[in-house]
Design a protein around this motif. Structure first.
Motif, PDB file in Angstrom:
ATOM      1  N   LYS A 209       0.824  -1.202   0.000  1.00 19.36           N
ATOM      2  CA  LYS A 209       0.000   0.000   0.000  1.00 19.36           C
ATOM      3  C   LYS A 209       0.861   1.256   0.000  1.00 19.36           C
ATOM      4  O   LYS A 209       0.509   2.263  -0.628  1.00 19.36           O
ATOM      5  CB  LYS A 209      -0.920   0.009   1.218  1.00 19.36           C
ATOM      6  N   GLN A 210       2.000   1.209   0.670  1.00 21.43           N
ATOM      7  CA  GLN A 210       2.868   2.392   0.711  1.00 21.43           C
ATOM      8  C   GLN A 210       3.392   2.751  -0.680  1.00 21.43           C
ATOM      9  O   GLN A 210       3.605   3.932  -0.973  1.00 21.43           O
ATOM     10  CB  GLN A 210       4.042   2.160   1.666  1.00 21.43           C
TER      11      GLN A 210
ATOM     12  N   ASP B 186       0.524   4.504  -2.407  1.00 15.01           N
ATOM     13  CA  ASP B 186       0.402   5.847  -1.832  1.00 15.01           C
ATOM     14  C   ASP B 186       1.492   6.775  -2.361  1.00 15.01           C
ATOM     15  O   ASP B 186       1.242   7.943  -2.692  1.00 15.01           O
ATOM     16  CB  ASP B 186       0.484   5.776  -0.302  1.00 15.01           C
TER      17      ASP B 186
ATOM     18  N   MET C 266       4.035  12.562   0.302  1.00 16.71           N
ATOM     19  CA  MET C 266       3.271  11.565   1.041  1.00 16.71           C
ATOM     20  C   MET C 266       2.830  12.126   2.384  1.00 16.71           C
ATOM     21  O   MET C 266       1.708  11.865   2.849  1.00 16.71           O
ATOM     22  CB  MET C 266       4.116  10.300   1.256  1.00 16.71           C
TER      23      MET C 266
ATOM     24  N   TYR D 113      -0.490  10.347   3.847  1.00 18.20           N
ATOM     25  CA  TYR D 113      -0.247   8.910   3.728  1.00 18.20           C
ATOM     26  C   TYR D 113       0.715   8.385   4.805  1.00 18.20           C
ATOM     27  O   TYR D 113       0.692   7.193   5.125  1.00 18.20           O
ATOM     28  CB  TYR D 113       0.332   8.579   2.348  1.00 18.20           C
TER      29      TYR D 113
END
Length: 862
Positions: A76-77, A80, A228, A233
């Motif tokens: 997911k990072q 993001d 981010m 995020y």
């Protein structure tokens, strides 16, 4: 001044006109726009991967490195980071971001680069269908294609196309490949700092990657992390931790799990022939070979150790370079006249030095009485003690070595650049790159599956694969096939042939041909079993003369040998034919499997990128369709005139014959390999080859019980084999087998001017050393033994069972005739049922047998 109402009218009219113009432009370009339908059924261009049978990666081929990912596999990072950096409104726009586009246009008018014009969808359109040319026409096409893509695919599908397609430098396409190239890890194994580095690459992968410019990569990483953070995020703590992390990226190759480059190249070439270059390198094929990690590793280690042992007993050829060539070896390293080695000198010396396998470069920094100190490439220092130096007497030529060294200064001096190897006890040993070459190949005699193949000391040193490409004279490795032909023409293992010198006038050359035994020992009449076990040259010639060159060649070609490689003269009996190790091993497989010619194969199956099997090997099996090959021992027919407490042979009453039980036809259809010799022929030759190891006559001296006696160290009675050495010892062989594996080992020089030569005793090394002339048993067999020790370790002994129509009778050793004696003058011998001797010995030969001597007969029988 225009009223608000009129301003709205003008704006509407302009919007309509612009829309009409854009639509008209779209209509004019529509026929030129590529179809995006192909994105629905996309096949990624992924490299060719070669695996072992146990699914370990051996190698990877293809210019583009790609590891396709699914959405579930992407951290997911990473998503993001990409959204924050490349397209924060990706899930909100329709392929084109009006806000980002407006910002970019405004920046252009103001002479500033505001960025943000290309969405992820537009980048997908460009990467798949367009070029990188900077023109308005390309940009408009990019926009139109983005509309099509958004209409065709979901947002997640578009995002995955981007993640798997984008070029990220160093031939890495997609983030899965980039994770491997820059960090040597799977994408899910990366931390936030590493993910941010990769997410920053799309802007300029060639200049922002951590290999090319760690400083720029770090600056770009900070930008990604900042966006981010602003987008929510990551937390401030995560931001600070990742921002302060060091740049750790460096270039990694594919994560090779099994070192087998010769195998990889063999499989690679076969795939190219089967599918062509374009498809092989882009379709993502996974090729599973028949080799296993255990056997391949054992073969490689056996070959390397044997080559190093051979090379080192012939002497040391000196350092690969000397940084202080003018310094005498007698000069003390503490002498002020010696200029210390500089960091620059050391760095350059290490960069110039090539290393192979376990041999790594080192530089001598001190020479003591019985040791030397060395510096390694990683700047560590170590010591080579005397046991790692004592072997290094000077190499003079293939036949001669200099005196053993008495001190370290006799071998090395300060500033010498050398190769060293780290031993199991962590001590270092002086080494050198072998000048001789070698090959070892092992396959299953049951279906031809290649279990291990090593074509040289180092693929890095030479990509020439001696397993398949080196046609070398086979020497006495040809004799089992000659003897097999003899059995087909009336001879038995008990037939007597005259072991005496041959003097034959050769009309073609105008000289007398005098084939000789090696060593030149002759005993007169000798049984065929002993002749093959002891590798008697003149007897092989007499057998060939008896059956004829033409008949012999016809028989040999049935083993898969090309007739053009077989000389049409009597030198064929001495091994003048040139064959590859794989061809030799394939021929020997026919004896191990009961008489069938199997086709060697390396690829077990090929899978496409979806894991579907697109090719499955279907080898012919060495078996009769309706008859079991492994008959039980109690089904063996045997004749015995008198019981013998010292014999394990089955006995029956003379004249009584047991019949084999009927066996129902197997319902499973199996592709049968071609039968080339009878099971009786294969069994009898195997018996003689077993005697080459375990002895054909226990009353004879140890060394004359069989040329392959060194293999007794394996303590396996279920093995058979044959040595082979050519004239002048340019080639040395050992081929041997058990019931389920056959292996050929070869050693020699690529340069035909060299011979394997000989070595003399080295006083520094003690009793356990190999000396004297090099030949098959000394030079090639050690690698075979080391490999077979591993190959046979977990396999239960499987005896070579006599097939139907093979009988065992007691014969007189001296004459091969039947006997009623049960002492050392007699032994059991196997015969075909129709070749059992009928005549009994009539005189006492015990004195000849017990002395191990036989009077040479004046009359030559064959």
């Amino acid at each position: 001044m225009l009223s608000i109402k009129n301003l709205l009218k003008v704006s509407l009219i302009l919007l309509i006109l612009v829309s009409i113009a854009v639509y008209g432009l779209y209509l004019s370009m529509r026929s030129e726009l590529p179809s995006v339908e192909s994105l629905k059924d996309l096949h990624w261009q992924t490299p060719l991967q070669i695996y072992s049978q146990d699914s370990l990666l051996i190698s990877q081929f293809g210019e583009k490195k790609r590891t396709p990912l699914t959405l579930e596999q992407v951290p997911k990072q990473l998503i993001d980071a990409l959204l924050a950096t490349e397209d924060d409104r990706f899930y909100l726009h329709f392929g084109v971001d009006p806000i980002g586009m407006g910002r970019a246009v405004l920046g252009k008018l103001m002479g500033q680069d505001k960025g943000g014009a290309s969405t992820i969808t537009m980048q997908v359109a460009r990467n798949f269908f367009l070029t990188r040319e900077v023109t308005y026409t390309r940009k408009i096409r990019e926009i139109f294609l983005s509309f099509h893509i958004e209409n065709l695919l979901t947002k997640d599908e578009i995002l995955m196309l981007y993640i798997n397609k984008i070029e990220l430098g160093h031939r890495a396409f997609g983030f899965g490949a980039a994770a491997q190239v820059y960090y040597g890890k799977e994408i899910h194994e990366l931390n936030l700092a590493q993910i941010a580095v990769l997410a920053g690459l799309p802007k300029a992968p060639s200049t922002l990657n951590p290999i090319r410019s760690p400083k720029r990569a770090k600056a770009r990483r900070s930008v990604v992390l900042q966006r981010m953070l602003v987008s929510g995020y990551i937390s401030d703590l995560e931001y600070q931790t990742a921002k302060n992390a060091p740049i750790t990226g460096k270039k990694h190759g594919a994560e090779i799990e099994l070192n087998a480059p010769y195998v990889a190249e063999m499989a690679h070439n076969e795939v190219l022939k089967r599918y062509g270059k374009d498809k092989a390198y882009t379709a993502g094929y996974k090729v599973f070979t028949t080799v296993t990690a255990k056997l391949q590793t054992a073969a490689e280690q056996a070959l390397i150790n044997n080559l190093l042992n051979y090379d080192q007993r012939h002497g040391y050829r000196g350092p690969i370079a000397s940084l202080r060539a003018d310094v005498s070896s007698t000069t003390s390293t503490s002498d002020r006249a010696i200029v210390p080695l500089s960091t620059e000198e050391l760095t350059k010396a290490f960069s110039d030095a090539t290393y192979y396998q376990m041999l790594v470069p080192a530089i001598v920094i001190a020479v003591e009485d019985k040791s030397v100190s060395i510096q390694l490439r990683n700047q560590e220092t170590a010591t080579i003690e005397w046991q790692g130096l004592a072997w290094a007497r000077p190499y003079i030529n293939d036949q001669k070595q200099g005196p053993p060294p008495k001190a370290a200064k006799d071998i090395l001096k300060y500033g010498d650049v050398i190769l060293v190897s780290k031993m199991a006890d962590n001590n270092y040993r002086l080494g050198q790159l072998p000048t001789a070459s070698a090959a070892i190949v092992s396959l299953s005699p049951n279906d031809g599956a290649i279990k291990a193949a090593v074509g040289g000391f180092s693929f890095k040193q030479s990509q020439f694969n001696r397993v398949t490409q080196a046609k070398r004279q086979v020497g006495s490795n040809i004799k089992p096939f000659i003897y097999s032909a003899a059995l087909e023409h009336g001879f038995t293992l008990a037939s007597l042939v005259n072991d005496a010198p041959i003097n034959q006038w050769d009309k073609s050359s105008g000289v007398v041909w005098r084939p000789r035994n090696s060593p030149e020992t002759y005993v007169g009449l000798l049984r065929v079993r002993l002749a093959l076990a002891q590798s008697k040259n003149v007897i092989a010639v007499r057998l060939l003369k008896s059956i004829g060159v033409r008949n012999t060649i016809k028989h040999l070609t049935s083993f898969g040998f090309d007739a053009s490689d077989l000389p049409r003269n009597e030198t064929l009996a001495l091994g003048s034919a040139s064959l590859t190790p794989l061809e030799v091993a394939t021929g020997f497989a026919a004896f191990a499997n009961g008489g069938f010619l199997v086709e060697p194969y390396l690829i077990e199956r090929i899978e496409n990128s979806e894991g579907e099997i697109i090719y499955q090997a279907d080898p012919a099996i060495a078996c009769d369709p309706c008859i079991q090959n492994d008959l039980a021992a109690d089904n063996v027919q045997a004749l015995d005139l008198m019981s013998d407490d010292n014999s394990n042979h089955p006995t029956t009453i003379e004249g009584e014959q047991k019949t084999a039980p009927s066996i129902e036809e197997q319902p499973i259809e199996i592709k049968q390999a071609n039968r080339i010799i009878s099971p009786q022929n294969a069994f009898l030759i195997t018996q003689a080859l077993n005697s080459a190891i375990w002895g054909a006559d226990w009353s004879a001296k140890h060394g004359w019980q069989g040329t392959g006696w060194r293999a007794r160290t394996l303590k396996r009675r279920d093995i058979a084999g044959k040595t082979g050495t050519t004239n002048e010892a340019k080639d040395a062989w050992f081929s041997g087998f058990s019931r389920n594996i056959v292996t050929t080992s070869w050693i020699g020089f690529d340069d035909p001017r060299h011979i394997l030569g000989q070595s003399v005793y080295n006083n520094n090394l003690g009793k356990n050393q190999t000396t004297g002339k090099e030949f098959g048993a000394k030079s090639a067999q050690p690698a075979w033994i080391d490999f077979m020790r591993i190959a046979l370790a977990e396999a239960e002994p499987t005896a070579f069972q006599p097939p139907v129509d093979i009988v065992s009778v007691r014969i007189d050793k001296a004459t091969g005739k039947l006997t009623t004696k049960t002492d050392k003058t007699s032994q059991f011998e196997y015969f075909r049922l129709d070749k059992v001797p009928t005549e009994y010995v009539s005189e006492d030969n015990s004195s000849e047998i017990l002395s191990g001597d036989q009077q040479q007969q004046e009359e030559e029988l064959f």
